[in-house]
Design a protein around this motif. Structure first.
Motif, PDB file in Angstrom:
ATOM      1  N   ALA A   1       0.781  -1.241  -0.020  1.00  0.00           N
ATOM      2  CA  ALA A   1      -0.098  -0.142   0.281  1.00  0.00           C
ATOM      3  C   ALA A   1       0.949   1.115  -0.022  1.00  0.00           C
ATOM      4  O   ALA A   1       0.514   2.136  -0.760  1.00  0.00           O
ATOM      5  CB  ALA A   1      -0.897  -0.067   1.106  1.00  0.00           C
ATOM      6  N   ARG A   2       1.806   1.144   0.829  1.00  0.00           N
ATOM      7  CA  ARG A   2       2.704   2.470   0.776  1.00  0.00           C
ATOM      8  C   ARG A   2       3.485   2.636  -0.541  1.00  0.00           C
ATOM      9  O   ARG A   2       3.880   3.732  -0.987  1.00  0.00           O
ATOM     10  CB  ARG A   2       3.825   2.044   1.905  1.00  0.00           C
ATOM     11  N   ARG A   3       3.872   1.328  -0.990  1.00  0.00           N
ATOM     12  CA  ARG A   3       4.662   1.563  -2.374  1.00  0.00           C
ATOM     13  C   ARG A   3       3.537   2.312  -3.499  1.00  0.00           C
ATOM     14  O   ARG A   3       4.038   2.958  -4.441  1.00  0.00           O
ATOM     15  CB  ARG A   3       4.825   0.297  -2.895  1.00  0.00           C
ATOM     16  N   MET A   4       2.639   1.808  -3.376  1.00  0.00           N
ATOM     17  CA  MET A   4       1.243   2.040  -4.540  1.00  0.00           C
ATOM     18  C   MET A   4       0.630   3.559  -3.883  1.00  0.00           C
ATOM     19  O   MET A   4       0.064   4.081  -4.553  1.00  0.00           O
ATOM     20  CB  MET A   4       0.283   1.161  -4.529  1.00  0.00           C
ATOM     21  N   ILE A   5       1.041   4.320  -2.691  1.00  0.00           N
ATOM     22  CA  ILE A   5       0.603   5.251  -2.133  1.00  0.00           C
ATOM     23  C   ILE A   5      -0.790   5.309  -2.236  1.00  0.00           C
ATOM     24  O   ILE A   5      -1.448   6.323  -2.659  1.00  0.00           O
ATOM     25  CB  ILE A   5       1.225   6.581  -3.078  1.00  0.00           C
ATOM     26  N   VAL A   6      -1.349   4.540  -1.428  1.00  0.00           N
ATOM     27  CA  VAL A   6      -2.817   4.155  -1.196  1.00  0.00           C
ATOM     28  C   VAL A   6      -3.107   4.013   0.159  1.00  0.00           C
ATOM     29  O   VAL A   6      -2.113   3.270   0.887  1.00  0.00           O
ATOM     30  CB  VAL A   6      -3.530   3.402  -2.091  1.00  0.00           C
ATOM     31  N   PRO A   7      -4.122   4.087   0.774  1.00  0.00           N
ATOM     32  CA  PRO A   7      -4.268   3.527   2.240  1.00  0.00           C
ATOM     33  C   PRO A   7      -4.468   2.039   2.281  1.00  0.00           C
ATOM     34  O   PRO A   7      -4.977   1.297   1.381  1.00  0.00           O
ATOM     35  CB  PRO A   7      -5.650   4.317   2.620  1.00  0.00           C
TER      36      PRO A   7
END
Length: 335
Positions: A198-204
């Motif tokens: 999720a952090r890599r995709m910049i999403v919650p």
């Protein structure tokens, strides 16, 4: 309890939206940095076999010529049948079925124990294979009426972001597809792995609420020549006032019972439901376009108090007014 990720096949069909195929690759293609242990073995499976090009669309339209993108499959349908998980991105055509060979491969994969996952309109592909019969499924809310109409044996829920039966999972559109991918990683490899992706995709890593908070809320329109048109305009101009079904009936010059019959016949709903829908729509507009405090939004939409507004938002949209505003109007509210 987590499970080993195993092999994951992405079904590539002509005319799919390129972004949804890419979404699956981004989520499952490679492990996040410093991930310990195993990761998914990704297979891009095409109907015509390994090395063959698959034309993809640049947008989400389900008609017209293919877009400018083309990907080459790395595997064929036999490799899909033997996979542990099969991901089906959005269908290229929600009004027609994929080739019979594709449907047979999906049925064979499910029969041998594969987990099947659809993203957005990929649920149409699973439904065409008969794999959603008797199940609750979802897709993008715009396509939900078509899915329900074409496949009456499927229980279509247009509100939820995704379904999660152990063997067959379906998601709503785009961002909900990311939600479902993260859910799978969380189940297979644990919370830390899902959070890292999720952090890599910049999403919650997890979103609350359902699709209802993203649906458009158009006002029902009565039949041409109906006397309801003037009454609805009158009510819309007074949503912030304590008008109720009785007030609307008085304006129309009919009894409440007659008004209810007319609403059902011309709008397919009840006066009270129509009034609530319009007031919630007004509240959404105010939350999106102003910084008014929630209590004042409740007053100006005719829903009275902040607790009442919160209760309706929780029931109808699965999210709080503050959470809704955070997504659609990040400017700070007035104090």
């Amino acid at each position: 309890m987590t499970r080993l990720p195993g092999t994951l096949a992405v079904l590539m069909l002509d005319q799919q939206a390129a972004i949804e195929v890419a979404l699956a690759c981004q989520a499952f293609g490679s492990p996040p940095r410093n991930h310990p242990g195993d990761w998914y073995e990704l297979r891009m499976c095409g109907e015509r076999g390994a090395g063959e090009p698959v034309p993809l669309r640049s947008g989400f339209d389900h008609f017209g010529p293919a877009g400018p993108f083309e990907l080459r499959a790395t595997h064929g349908l036999d490799d899909l049948v033997s996979a542990d998980t099969v991901v089906v991105p959005g269908s290229g055509d929600v009004h027609g079925d994929p080739p019979a060979l594709v449907l047979a491969a999906l049925r064979a994969a499910h029969a041998r124990g594969a987990r099947l996952v659809s993203l957005c309109s990929g649920s149409f592909v699973l439904a065409a294979a008969g794999l959603l019969d008797g199940r609750t499924a979802t897709c993008h809310w715009e396509h939900a009426p078509v899915l329900a109409g074409r496949f009456p044996a499927v229980r279509v829920d247009a509100n939820i972001l995704y379904t999660h039966d152990p063997d067959v999972l379906t998601s709503a559109g785009l961002m909900a597809g990311i939600d479902l991918c993260l859910h799978l990683i969380r189940e297979d490899l644990g919370t830390a792995a899902a959070n890292a992706v999720a952090r890599r995709m910049i999403v919650p890593p997890h979103r609350s609420g359902g699709q209802a908070q993203y649906m458009e809320s158009p006002m029902s329109v009565p039949h041409t020549g109906s006397a309801l048109g003037e009454v609805l305009d009158w009510a819309m101009a007074r949503l912030d006032q304590p008008i109720g079904v009785g007030g609307i009936a008085a304006r129309a010059g009919v009894s409440v019972r007659t008004l209810i019959r007319r609403f059902q016949a011309e709008l397919g709903t009840t006066p009270s439901r129509w009034l609530l829908t319009q007031r919630l729509g007004r509240a959404r507009e105010l939350l999106e376009s102003t910084g008014l405090p929630v209590g004042l939004v409740a007053e100006r939409s005719g829903l009275g108090t902040a607790p009442n507004l919160r209760a309706h938002f929780a029931r109808e949209f699965g999210v709080s007014p503050t959470g809704y505003r955070r997504d659609y109007n990040p400017a700070p509210a007035l104090r």
